[in-house]
Design a protein around this motif. Structure first.
Motif, PDB file in Angstrom:
ATOM      1  N   ILE A   1     -60.264  19.923  30.021  1.00 35.79           N
ATOM      2  CA  ILE A   1     -61.313  21.426  29.800  1.00 35.79           C
ATOM      3  C   ILE A   1     -61.990  21.232  31.187  1.00 35.79           C
ATOM      4  O   ILE A   1     -62.631  21.750  31.399  1.00 35.79           O
ATOM      5  CB  ILE A   1     -62.324  21.506  28.734  1.00 35.79           C
ATOM      6  CG1 ILE A   1     -61.358  21.186  27.333  1.00 35.79           C
ATOM      7  CG2 ILE A   1     -63.534  21.903  28.897  1.00 35.79           C
ATOM      8  CD1 ILE A   1     -61.909  20.813  25.952  1.00 35.79           C
TER       9      ILE A   1
ATOM     10  N   TYR B   1     -55.576  21.275  23.194  1.00 34.97           N
ATOM     11  CA  TYR B   1     -56.618  21.627  22.960  1.00 34.97           C
ATOM     12  C   TYR B   1     -56.560  21.716  21.230  1.00 34.97           C
ATOM     13  O   TYR B   1     -57.550  20.727  21.035  1.00 34.97           O
ATOM     14  CB  TYR B   1     -57.141  22.763  23.313  1.00 34.97           C
ATOM     15  CG  TYR B   1     -58.540  23.542  22.818  1.00 34.97           C
ATOM     16  CD1 TYR B   1     -59.197  23.040  23.906  1.00 34.97           C
ATOM     17  CD2 TYR B   1     -58.278  24.379  21.897  1.00 34.97           C
ATOM     18  CE1 TYR B   1     -60.801  23.504  23.561  1.00 34.97           C
ATOM     19  CE2 TYR B   1     -59.441  24.691  22.036  1.00 34.97           C
ATOM     20  CZ  TYR B   1     -60.625  24.400  21.972  1.00 34.97           C
ATOM     21  OH  TYR B   1     -61.880  24.903  22.646  1.00 34.97           O
TER      22      TYR B   1
ATOM     23  N   ASP C   1     -63.320  26.322  24.718  1.00 32.24           N
ATOM     24  CA  ASP C   1     -64.332  25.664  24.723  1.00 32.24           C
ATOM     25  C   ASP C   1     -65.893  25.660  25.150  1.00 32.24           C
ATOM     26  O   ASP C   1     -66.614  25.233  24.755  1.00 32.24           O
ATOM     27  CB  ASP C   1     -63.909  24.031  25.377  1.00 32.24           C
ATOM     28  CG  ASP C   1     -64.628  22.836  24.208  1.00 32.24           C
ATOM     29  OD1 ASP C   1     -64.221  22.705  24.035  1.00 32.24           O
ATOM     30  OD2 ASP C   1     -64.947  21.983  25.218  1.00 32.24           O
TER      31      ASP C   1
END
Length: 283
Positions: A14, A257, A91
Motif C-alpha cells: 500500500i 490486500y 486503503d
C-alpha cells in the motif's frame, strides 16, 4: 535472509502504491523509461541466447536478470503499478485518487514504451549492421515472434483473442508476484531469489507481457516482419495491457490486500467440554 510477514507485506504494498501515485511527472517518466529499456535489453539478451543455443529454457533462466536489476534500481513497470497503486486507493490513503492512479498508469505506460522502443531501434540497427544487411538469426527470431503472436492469434478469431487475454492475465499474475516478492525481504539475496522464479516461469511459458511486447513487436516491424502496426495494437498490445491489469490486480494485489490487510473476523473456537460422568455410590 530477512523475511517480511504477510500482514506487514500488505502495508508495504500500500505504501509503495501511494508513493508511486505521489511521484513527480519527471521522476515517474525517467524511472518508467529506464524500466522499459532495461527489460527490453533483457528480452533481447534472452532471445539471443535462445536463438544461438536452441534452448528456450536457458534464455528463460537468464531473462530475470533485467527484471531484478530494474527493480533494485527503483525503476517502474506498468505491470507493477497496475498491482500496487490501486491498493493505496482502496486503503483510502490521503491524496490518492482515481485521477492520480490513472495519471501514474499513463505516465508509466508512456515511459515504458519510449524506453522499450529506443532499445528496439538500437537492436534493429545492431541485428542488420545499420540496415545494410538482412537480419541475423536473432532478428529473424524477432520477426517470427511478431508474426506468430499477432497474425497467429487473429487466425483463430475470438478463440485467439481469448487465448491472448488469458496469457496476459497469467503473465502479470507471475510478474506481480515477483514485484511483491521483492518486498518480502530486506536483503538483496532475498529480493533476487523472490523475483527470479516467477519471472523465469512467465518468460519460458510464453505469457504476454505488455512492456516486453513494446520491444518485441516494434523491433519485428523495423526488421521487416510480416504484420502491421494495427495487427500489433489490436491483436497484442491492447488486449495484453487489459489482461495484465486483470491478472496483477486480481490474483496478487487484491488477494493479499483482502486477506492480510482487510482480514475477516476469525471464527469463534467452539470447545465442547465433556460433562463429568456422574459417580454413583451404592446399588
Amino acid at each position: 535472509m530477512s523475511y517480511v510477514k504477510p500482514a506487514d507485506l500488505a502495508v508495504r504494498m500500500i505504501e509503495a502504491g501511494a508513493q508511486k501515485s505521489f511521484m513527480s511527472t519527471r521522476d515517474t517518466l525517467i524511472r518508467a523509461f529506464m524500466g522499459g529499456a532495461t527489460l527490453a535489453l533483457a528480452a533481447a539478451f534472452a532471445i539471443t541466447v535462445t536463438a544461438q543455443t536452441g534452448n528456450a529454457l536457458i534464455g528463460a533462466m537468464l531473462f530475470p536478470v533485467g527484471f531484478v536489476l530494474l527493480y533494485l534500481m527503483g525503476f517502474d513497470l506498468l505491470t507493477g503499478v497496475f498491482t500496487l497503486v490501486p491498493l493505496a486507493l482502496l486503503d483510502k490513503r490521503r491524496g490518492v485518487t482515481v485521477k492520480s492512479m490513472f495519471r501514474n498508469w499513463g505516465l508509466v505506460f508512456l515511459g515504458n514504451f519510449l524506453g522499450a522502443f529506443l532499445v528496439a531501434i538500437m537492436m534493429a540497427i545492431y541485428f542488420t549492421t545499420g540496415f545494410a544487411t538482412p537480419p541475423n538469426e536473432v532478428g529473424q527470431a524477432l520477426m517470427e515472434i511478431g508474426h506468430g503472436r499477432t497474425v497467429g492469434y487473429a487466425e483463430y478469431g475470438a478463440a485467439g483473442m481469448l487465448t491472448l487475454f488469458v496469457r496476459a492475465v497469467l503473465c502479470n499474475w507471475m510478474v506481480s508476484t515477483g514485484v511483491v516478492a521483492a518486498l518480502m525481504s530486506d536483503s538483496v539475496p532475498g529480493k533476487v531469489i523472490g523475483m527470479w522464479m516467477p519471472i523465469m516461469l512467465f518468460f519460458y511459458m510464453g505469457f504476454e507481457h505488455s512492456i516486453v511486447n513494446m520491444f518485441l513487436f516494434p523491433a519485428g516491424l523495423l526488421l521487416g516482419g510480416d504484420f502491421t502496426v494495427m495487427d500489433y495494437l489490436i491483436w497484442n498490445e491492447i488486449p495484453t495491457v487489459v489482461g495484465n491489469l486483470v491478472g496483477g490486480l486480481t490474483f496478487v494485489g487484491l488477494t493479499i490486500y483482502m486477506t492480510h490487510r482487510r482480514t475477516a473476523p476469525s471464527r469463534e473456537l467452539l470447545v465442547t467440554v465433556p460433562q463429568r460422568e456422574r459417580v454413583t455410590t451404592g446399588a
